[in-house]
Design a protein around this motif. Structure first.
Motif, PDB file in Angstrom:
ATOM      1  N   UNK A 193       0.732  -1.268  -0.011  1.00  0.00           N
ATOM      2  CA  UNK A 193       0.004   0.014  -0.238  1.00  0.00           C
ATOM      3  C   UNK A 193       1.041   1.237   0.055  1.00  0.00           C
ATOM      4  N   UNK A 194       0.626   2.232  -0.807  1.00  0.00           N
ATOM      5  CA  UNK A 194       1.482   3.145  -1.104  1.00  0.00           C
ATOM      6  C   UNK A 194       1.440   4.408   0.190  1.00  0.00           C
ATOM      7  N   UNK A 195       0.134   4.253   0.835  1.00  0.00           N
ATOM      8  CA  UNK A 195      -0.147   5.352   1.856  1.00  0.00           C
ATOM      9  C   UNK A 195       0.776   4.886   3.076  1.00  0.00           C
ATOM     10  N   UNK A 196       0.542   3.512   3.450  1.00  0.00           N
ATOM     11  CA  UNK A 196       1.195   3.096   4.648  1.00  0.00           C
ATOM     12  C   UNK A 196       2.462   2.252   4.544  1.00  0.00           C
ATOM     13  N   UNK A 197       3.180   2.067   3.167  1.00  0.00           N
ATOM     14  CA  UNK A 197       4.114   1.759   2.732  1.00  0.00           C
ATOM     15  C   UNK A 197       4.629   0.487   4.005  1.00  0.00           C
ATOM     16  N   UNK A 198       3.975  -0.573   3.710  1.00  0.00           N
ATOM     17  CA  UNK A 198       4.138  -1.544   5.019  1.00  0.00           C
ATOM     18  C   UNK A 198       5.683  -2.497   4.685  1.00  0.00           C
ATOM     19  N   UNK A 199       5.971  -2.301   3.379  1.00  0.00           N
ATOM     20  CA  UNK A 199       7.211  -3.105   3.008  1.00  0.00           C
ATOM     21  C   UNK A 199       8.285  -2.027   2.685  1.00  0.00           C
ATOM     22  N   UNK A 200       8.403  -1.033   3.025  1.00  0.00           N
ATOM     23  CA  UNK A 200       9.586   0.168   2.641  1.00  0.00           C
ATOM     24  C   UNK A 200      10.799  -0.372   3.076  1.00  0.00           C
ATOM     25  N   UNK A 201      11.053  -1.469   3.696  1.00  0.00           N
ATOM     26  CA  UNK A 201      12.442  -1.861   3.979  1.00  0.00           C
ATOM     27  C   UNK A 201      12.991  -2.197   2.345  1.00  0.00           C
ATOM     28  N   UNK A 202      12.226  -2.551   1.410  1.00  0.00           N
ATOM     29  CA  UNK A 202      13.060  -2.873   0.301  1.00  0.00           C
ATOM     30  C   UNK A 202      13.607  -1.661  -0.328  1.00  0.00           C
ATOM     31  N   UNK A 203      13.342  -0.479   0.343  1.00  0.00           N
ATOM     32  CA  UNK A 203      14.116   0.818  -0.400  1.00  0.00           C
ATOM     33  C   UNK A 203      15.261   1.017   0.443  1.00  0.00           C
ATOM     34  N   UNK A 204      15.635   0.342   1.745  1.00  0.00           N
ATOM     35  CA  UNK A 204      16.661   0.525   2.600  1.00  0.00           C
ATOM     36  C   UNK A 204      18.173   0.023   2.111  1.00  0.00           C
ATOM     37  N   UNK A 205      19.024   0.417   2.741  1.00  0.00           N
ATOM     38  CA  UNK A 205      20.339  -0.171   2.100  1.00  0.00           C
ATOM     39  C   UNK A 205      20.289  -1.746   2.346  1.00  0.00           C
ATOM     40  N   UNK A 206      20.607  -2.516   1.357  1.00  0.00           N
ATOM     41  CA  UNK A 206      20.610  -3.872   1.457  1.00  0.00           C
ATOM     42  C   UNK A 206      19.370  -4.479   0.745  1.00  0.00           C
ATOM     43  N   UNK A 207      18.283  -3.710   0.711  1.00  0.00           N
ATOM     44  CA  UNK A 207      17.134  -3.916  -0.014  1.00  0.00           C
ATOM     45  C   UNK A 207      17.253  -3.990  -1.452  1.00  0.00           C
ATOM     46  N   UNK A 208      16.107  -4.736  -2.158  1.00  0.00           N
ATOM     47  CA  UNK A 208      16.107  -4.759  -3.593  1.00  0.00           C
ATOM     48  C   UNK A 208      16.375  -3.900  -4.342  1.00  0.00           C
ATOM     49  N   UNK A 209      15.331  -2.658  -3.687  1.00  0.00           N
ATOM     50  CA  UNK A 209      15.244  -1.521  -4.562  1.00  0.00           C
ATOM     51  C   UNK A 209      16.553  -0.697  -4.515  1.00  0.00           C
ATOM     52  N   UNK A 210      17.066  -0.462  -3.296  1.00  0.00           N
ATOM     53  CA  UNK A 210      18.270   0.158  -3.099  1.00  0.00           C
ATOM     54  C   UNK A 210      19.425  -0.390  -4.073  1.00  0.00           C
ATOM     55  N   UNK A 211      19.582  -1.598  -3.724  1.00  0.00           N
ATOM     56  CA  UNK A 211      20.648  -2.124  -4.595  1.00  0.00           C
ATOM     57  C   UNK A 211      20.648  -2.231  -6.053  1.00  0.00           C
ATOM     58  N   UNK A 212      19.327  -2.425  -6.561  1.00  0.00           N
ATOM     59  CA  UNK A 212      19.225  -2.392  -8.062  1.00  0.00           C
ATOM     60  C   UNK A 212      19.466  -0.903  -8.266  1.00  0.00           C
ATOM     61  N   UNK A 213      18.962   0.181  -7.599  1.00  0.00           N
ATOM     62  CA  UNK A 213      19.388   1.386  -8.057  1.00  0.00           C
ATOM     63  C   UNK A 213      20.783   1.709  -8.041  1.00  0.00           C
ATOM     64  N   UNK A 214      21.409   1.439  -7.014  1.00  0.00           N
ATOM     65  CA  UNK A 214      22.928   1.476  -7.047  1.00  0.00           C
ATOM     66  C   UNK A 214      23.640   0.899  -8.105  1.00  0.00           C
ATOM     67  N   UNK A 215      23.147  -0.336  -8.435  1.00  0.00           N
ATOM     68  CA  UNK A 215      23.645  -1.110  -9.762  1.00  0.00           C
ATOM     69  C   UNK A 215      23.518  -0.425 -11.006  1.00  0.00           C
ATOM     70  N   UNK A 216      22.452   0.162 -11.090  1.00  0.00           N
ATOM     71  CA  UNK A 216      21.988   1.109 -12.454  1.00  0.00           C
ATOM     72  C   UNK A 216      23.052   2.331 -12.409  1.00  0.00           C
ATOM     73  N   UNK A 217      23.072   3.092 -11.238  1.00  0.00           N
ATOM     74  CA  UNK A 217      24.092   3.978 -11.055  1.00  0.00           C
ATOM     75  C   UNK A 217      25.392   3.871 -11.527  1.00  0.00           C
ATOM     76  N   UNK A 218      25.839   2.634 -10.913  1.00  0.00           N
ATOM     77  CA  UNK A 218      27.234   2.283 -11.203  1.00  0.00           C
ATOM     78  C   UNK A 218      27.550   1.998 -12.649  1.00  0.00           C
TER      79      UNK A 218
END
Length: 422
Positions: A362-387
């Motif tokens: 859910x976008x309002x409550x973001x119950x799984x926002x840890x995917x965005x944290x360091x080590x999470x799949x979103x954070x690490x994929x973003x970092x790979x793209x930037x690299x």
């Protein structure tokens, strides 16, 4: 894709930690020392300071807001204006550099929830309104921030949190922002959270609150949150962490033109070694300004904390642009060079055409926002793209197929973390 009417002028400023006495200077307020501090900051070519009254000193009783303390705050603002420095003021301090500053009428025998108790809310409202009103006629007054990372009082890892729901957090933010607006109509009033709002599952202050409430979005970028530990001081993810947070905020913003203020960022040792601090400063600023709609960058902090003051975490002592003797450090020179470089330049970076999908439930409550944290799949994929040299944006899963929305942000390609190679 809509073209902005005019480019922004990037603001460069600093979080004002006084050179004498740290924030305890309010107990022995010395206008001459403040003026000398501000002279040194203006000499770096900065254009604003963020200022921190200590809440228990300004409002020691729920029905007493000390007039002399408010006068001293106005004196500081006037001294800054005389030196060409605008002033943003934080209200509910709150929490600073590992220390909590809460008035006695909210703790122990008078323990009441900071976010829901009716009497506490009324006291906070009047305090914020009073500070805003005292500064409202000062032309260099930018606006109020409700408090410094006050979200940390609402959840772990605080040792004694005042627990609330996401709905209660939203209600508190809206009520306090309205109090600031009553005091100083039309100024840029906002709120600021530390990165639990973006990274910690279940935290009551959410990305939607950060990116939708208030005049602009504030992000605080600290790479000791696991980023530098995982990627090293020279890693792309470390040098682009601030840019990542700026872009992450845009995933939740309803308005693609919403300004984002990088309100705190610093080079904390030993995560960023002293001999790399200037380079980290330059690259962090450059990467952040490769993002659209950045309002400004405010470095943490002005002056190193004196070693005569005890019990700070070790990394807090050396974060200043200047030493406690007002000598400019390499970090200060690097930040000043960036301020000079951008002083008369328009800020209009191109759109980020490739977006990574952020699925937090859910976008309002973001119950799984840890995917965005360091080590999470979103954070690490973003970092790979930037690299790989890409300039990735971020988009909520709920909007990833909304053609009109993607067009409004200039996004032409969308991918998921699973599609980004290792």
């Amino acid at each position: 894709m809509p073209v902005p009417d005019e480019p922004r002028r990037i603001r460069f400023g600093v979080n004002y930690t006084p050179s004498r006495g740290w924030f305890h200077h309010w107990l022995d307020f010395d206008p001459d020392a403040v003026r000398a501090d501000l002279d040194a900051l203006a000499a770096l070519g900065l254009d604003h300071v963020r200022v921190f009254p200590l809440w228990p000193l300004f409002q020691p009783n729920r029905t007493l807001i000390r007039p002399r303390a408010v006068e001293q705050l106005v004196q500081l603002a006037d001294a800054a204006a005389e030196r060409g420095l605008d002033v943003a003021v934080d209200g509910l301090q709150g929490h600073l550099s590992s220390f909590d500053f809460l008035p006695a009428w909210t703790r122990t025998w008078h323990r009441r929830n900071l976010f829901t108790d009716p009497e506490v809310l009324a006291g906070q409202e009047e305090y914020l309104r009073t500070l805003a009103a005292a500064l409202a006629d000062r032309p260099g007054f930018l606006g109020m921030t409700l408090g410094n990372e006050i979200n940390q009082f609402a959840d772990r890892p605080h040792p004694d949190p005042d627990r609330i729901t996401g709905a209660q957090a939203a209600a508190w933010l809206e009520r306090m922002l309205a109090a600031c607006e009553r005091g100083a109509p039309g100024r840029a009033h906002l709120h600021a959270a530390y990165d639990a709002a973006w990274y910690l599952d279940g935290h009551p202050f959410t990305p939607a609150h950060a990116a939708r409430l208030g005049a602009m979005t504030a992000v605080h970028s600290w790479v000791f949150n696991g980023t530098a530990q995982r990627h090293g001081p020279a890693g792309v993810a470390t040098e682009q962490h601030a840019a990542y947070l700026i872009e992450l905020s845009k995933a939740w913003a309803r308005d693609p033109r919403r300004p984002v203020w990088l309100q705190e960022v610093g080079a904390p040792a030993p995560h960023i070694p002293e001999d790399r601090a200037a380079r980290f400063t330059t690259t962090t600023v450059a990467n952040s300004l490769d993002c659209q709609e950045v309002w400004g960058i405010t470095w943490w902090c002005a002056y190193d904390v004196s070693r005569s003051l005890a019990d700070f975490p070790e990394l807090e002592y050396g974060l200043g642009l200047l030493t406690e003797d007002r000598a400019v450090k390499p970090v200060g020179r690097a930040f000043a060079e960036q301020a000079a470089h951008w002083r008369d330049r328009p800020h209009r970076p191109p759109a980020r055409t490739t977006a990574l999908v952020v699925d937090v439930g859910d976008a309002e409550e973001a119950p799984h926002r840890s995917v965005c944290a360091p080590g999470g799949p979103v954070f690490e994929a973003w970092a790979r793209l930037a690299a790989q040299g890409a300039r990735p944006a971020l988009v909520l899963a709920q909007l990833a197929t909304d053609t009109a929305y993607l067009t409004s942000r200039g996004i032409t390609e969308v991918c998921t973390p699973d599609e980004v190679g290792q």
